[in-house]
Design an enzyme around this catalytic site. Structure first.
Site, PDB file in Angstrom:
ATOM      1  N   ASP A 266       0.861  -1.176   0.000  1.00  0.00           N
ATOM      2  CA  ASP A 266       0.000   0.000   0.000  1.00  0.00           C
ATOM      3  C   ASP A 266       0.909   1.242   0.000  1.00  0.00           C
ATOM      4  O   ASP A 266       2.136   1.149   0.137  1.00  0.00           O
ATOM      5  CB  ASP A 266      -0.970  -0.024   1.196  1.00  0.00           C
ATOM      6  CG  ASP A 266      -2.223   0.800   0.919  1.00  0.00           C
ATOM      7  OD1 ASP A 266      -2.182   1.682   0.040  1.00  0.00           O
ATOM      8  OD2 ASP A 266      -3.247   0.589   1.595  1.00  0.00           O
TER       9      ASP A 266
HETATM   10  C1  NOJ Z   1      -4.213   3.694   0.168  1.00  0.00           C
HETATM   11  C2  NOJ Z   1      -5.390   2.805   0.343  1.00  0.00           C
HETATM   12  O1  NOJ Z   1      -5.295   2.115   1.565  1.00  0.00           O
HETATM   13  C3  NOJ Z   1      -5.607   1.797  -0.766  1.00  0.00           C
HETATM   14  O2  NOJ Z   1      -6.889   1.244  -0.625  1.00  0.00           O
HETATM   15  C4  NOJ Z   1      -5.443   2.426  -2.104  1.00  0.00           C
HETATM   16  O3  NOJ Z   1      -5.654   1.474  -3.113  1.00  0.00           O
HETATM   17  C5  NOJ Z   1      -4.068   3.035  -2.197  1.00  0.00           C
HETATM   18  N1  NOJ Z   1      -3.913   4.056  -1.186  1.00  0.00           N
HETATM   19  C6  NOJ Z   1      -3.812   3.637  -3.545  1.00  0.00           C
HETATM   20  O4  NOJ Z   1      -4.563   4.786  -3.724  1.00  0.00           O
END
Ligand code: NOJ
Length: 730
Positions: A266
């Site tokens: 993430d």
């Molecule tokens: C953080 C989030 O937790 C996740 O769900 C998302 O896909 C990513 N950022 C990318 O934007």
């Protein structure tokens, strides 16, 4: 003559090996690096990096196919080996055509609906030049305070399995290289929703028992549906950050679940291993994460900055880097990037908001809005009654788009007010107040306006008089209230499950007129305002309905469609009951597991599975048909439409294993459902096979097991409803 890796006739594995064999260590690490093109004002400033083979993927670019092609050209035509970039984006509940959010869609109890919606999302995404979406979210919703329940398929593992597998099929189809499909990404792996207190990014304590039986099943189902990628989560379990957890990322994900795609971290999460106090520095974080099984690094540059030196010094095995590169390249081949690296810029406009997409969005709203209560006021007559539509969600286009807007645009949205203005004569619409209080500001001597932390939050729009006047001169009031979509999603935790801002005051003032109220709740989590339930003649949960909010809701309000959706999350009476979910574990004193001394009624206000239609249904007793002739035993109940309208009733099979030596099983577990479309007076049998698949659970080492012994079975319209029958599984 083209090389093996460039030859589409060659098997993917040969192409991967051929390409890998030509790559330098820098190029290999480049394939493990994902960047955010928005980090540079002009994304084309990334071209030298792309041409140098140092960017594998971009996340969150603009919806601009021409720009995307220019970036891709640098990879394909200027980099040494011409490896295309994979473009990814959070397309969660629709791209330009926004659909209802996941907990709403799950509540349709029709997984194919999710498959169809995500197929539309995939088509629109691919048309702009994305090959990869960061969905579906396989996390389980157990705590309504956590803002990200708005992205889940609710609190039940069985329903989540079906819904997440369906989403993968919708995104990827049978072949993710098709021009209207994309690679899915299962997130957030794993245990992310089990954060203490429902506070995003917080600590997680998770036993193997709960991990295996509650949090893992929907990842497993989605892996089995063919998901090409997985995103590791922000949380740590017992102090080990997910991004560096070898047990979950390698032993379980690859070993037990059989996942063969690649794992992306993430946002910043590799470097956050340092913040967790788990890794010493970037080099340590990179080593721990890649060795654990996290293949690609989102945003930060620990891999690309530190791993070449670690490999060269012999302190990190090249084979681990190469295995991760193989996984990434394989997916790039599987989505067809080497054959079709560019997107057809001219075709983009025609691919979005197509009539079939909008018709589906409307169907989804009608099928995912839950009729929570109704004293008969709904459906509303189409003529002869004066309706006042009151509340800040009545005509707010932005609020309908939802917490992940994707490429959604407010201007595309048809609101409830816009639809009802066309369909009802004599409609009055009053906003009444804002969706939330705004932070007060003060003006300094130099004229600048700054936040004023000493002043109470404001709502200058509060118009109780206008709302009351409209209610008084109407026969029936439709209230459109809830919480702003900006209060849901990532890091949007709430301490209260109340209507936001001044909406409770607005509701109370309107309710005091004594006019019948139909409340339509717009939310990303269960809201638990008790007076809304007490004082409304009917309550509809619309969640965040998307671009066709108005037409879909009007279909229900005016009776052109009968509600059929169910709650995918239980609605607590009070926030203090959180986390609250129907499939809670039994305790030594079962009647006390939901108990609070100062709460007059215990348990949920409405449990998972609850939802009404415009008809009524009667459930006959559950009978067991013993196994015979090689066919398994079955549980059967007759369901009869006892009302006056055609409707779809969702009969649900719940089970409880009475004694399990591996660990106590939950109070109830959903293990099947049947959507029965019945005419007035008509009956149908809801039949469920009683196989090991229906009754089993995961052992601590991940094996599915169904024990012989006693079970309770219910076939009922919701969790915790009806009397069980006993069943002996031989
Ligand atoms: C953080 C989030 O937790 C996740 O769900 C998302 O896909 C990513 N950022 C990318 O934007």
């Amino acid at each position: 003559m083209s090389e093996i890796y460039q030859d589409p006739a060659m098997p993917v594995e040969n192409r991967v090996e051929d390409l890998l064999g030509r790559m330098t260590i820098a190029e290999k690490l480049g394939q493990l690096s994902q960047l955010f093109s928005g980090h540079k004002e002009n994304p084309e400033d990334y071209i030298p990096q792309i041409a140098g083979g140092r960017v594998s993927s971009f996340i969150w670019g603009k919806a601009d196919p021409a720009l995307r092609n220019r970036l891709q050209r640098a990879a394909v035509e200027s980099s040494r080996l011409g490896i295309p970039v994979i473009f990814g984006m959070d397309i969660i509940h629709g791209s330009r055509t926004t659909f209802p959010i996941a907990p709403a869609m799950a509540g349709a109890f029709e997984p194919e609906l999710l498959e169809r919606a995500q197929a539309v999302a995939a088509r629109e995404a691919r048309a702009e030049g994305l090959e990869w979406v960061f969905a579906p979210m396989c996390d389980l919703a157990r705590d309504a305070r956590w803002g990200r329940v708005a992205e889940t398929c609710g609190e039940d593992p069985y329903l989540s399995c079906l819904c997440n597998a369906a989403q993968v099929k919708g995104f990827q189809g049978a072949d993710a290289s098709a021009p209207d499909r994309v690679a899915a990404c299962l997130k957030h792996y794993v245990g992310y929703s089990a954060v203490a207190g429902g506070r995003d990014y917080n600590e997680v304590e998770l036993t193997e028992w709960t991990l295996r039986n509650s949090h893992l099943p929907s990842f497993r189902a989605a892996v089995r549906a063919g998901a090409l990628t997985v995103m590791s989560s922000f949380n740590a379990i017992g102090g080990v950050p997910a991004v560096a957890n070898h047990h979950t990322l390698t032993e379980i994900l690859r070993g037990d679940l059989g996942f063969e795609g690649f794992v992306v971290s993430d946002w910043n999460a590799v470097m956050e291993a340092v913040n967790w106090g788990y890794a010493k520095d970037a080099a340590d974080a990179a080593r721990l994460a890649l060795a654990a099984g996290n293949d690609m690094e989102m945003l930060t540059s620990a891999y690309i900055d530190t791993l070449a030196a670690q490999v060269e010094s012999g302190s990190f095995p090249l084979a681990v880097v190469e295995e991760a590169v193989r996984r990434v390249l394989r997916v790039k081949f599987q989505v067809g990037l080497f054959e079709r690296p560019y997107v057809d810029e001219a075709a983009f406009d025609a691919a979005i908001l197509r009539p079939d997409a909008l018709a589906l969005a409307r169907e989804c709203v009608a099928k995912s809005t839950v009729l929570v209560q109704n004293d008969g006021v709904l459906p509303l007559p189409k003529t002869g009654k004066k309706v006042a539509l009151i509340g800040p969600f009545a005509d707010d286009q932005r609020e309908m788009v939802g917490c992940w807007s994707g490429r959604g645009q407010a201007a595309d949205v048809v609101t409830l007010a816009a639809t009802l203005r066309q369909r009802l004569s004599g409609l009055t619409v009053v906003k009444g107040c804002d969706t939330s209080l705004s932070a007060p500001t003060k003006t300094l001597q130099d004229g600048s306006v700054v936040p004023d932390p000493d002043a109470a939050p404001l709502d200058n729009s509060l118009d109780l008089e206008g709302a009351v006047r409209a209610a008084q001169s109407a026969d029936v009031v439709v209230m459109a209230v809830g919480e702003p979509c900006g209060w849901t999603g990532e890091s949007r935790n709430r301490a209260f499950l109340s209507l936001s801002g001044n909406q409770q005051a607005l509701f109370d003032a309107v309710a005091a007129t004594g006019k019948p109220i139909v409340t339509v709740v717009f939310c990303g989590r269960p809201l638990s305002s008790s007076s809304v339930f007490e004082k409304s003649a009917a309550v509809l949960y619309a969640w965040q309905p998307g671009v066709q909010a108005g037409p879909g809701l009007a279909d229900l309000l005016l009776g052109d469609a009968s509600p059929s959706a169910r709650l995918s999350m239980s609605i607590p009476r009070e926030v203090s009951q959180s986390p609250l979910y129907y499939n809670y574990p039994l305790t030594g004193r079962p009647n006390t597991s939901c108990y609070y001394l100062d709460l007059p009624a215990q348990g949920a206000k409405f449990w998972f599975g609850h939802g009404l239609t415009y008809s009524t249904f009667e459930y006959g007793p559950v009978t067991i048909i013993p196994a015979a002739g090689g066919k398994p035993a079955e549980a059967v109940a007759t369901v009869t439409n006892t009302g006056e309208r055609d409707a779809v009733e969702t009969a649900q099979l719940y089970i409880r294993q009475l004694c399990c030596h591996e660990g106590g099983r939950p109070s109830q577990e959903l293990r099947g459902f049947r959507r029965l479309a019945l005419k007035p007076g008509e009956s149908a049998e809801a039949r469920f096979p009683l196989t090991g698949e229906t009754l089993g659970y995961f052992t601590r080492s991940g094996q599915w097991q169904a024990d012989p012994g006693d079970y309770h079975l219910w076939i009922s319209p919701a969790a915790h409803v009806g009397e069980p029958v006993k069943y002996l599984h031989a």
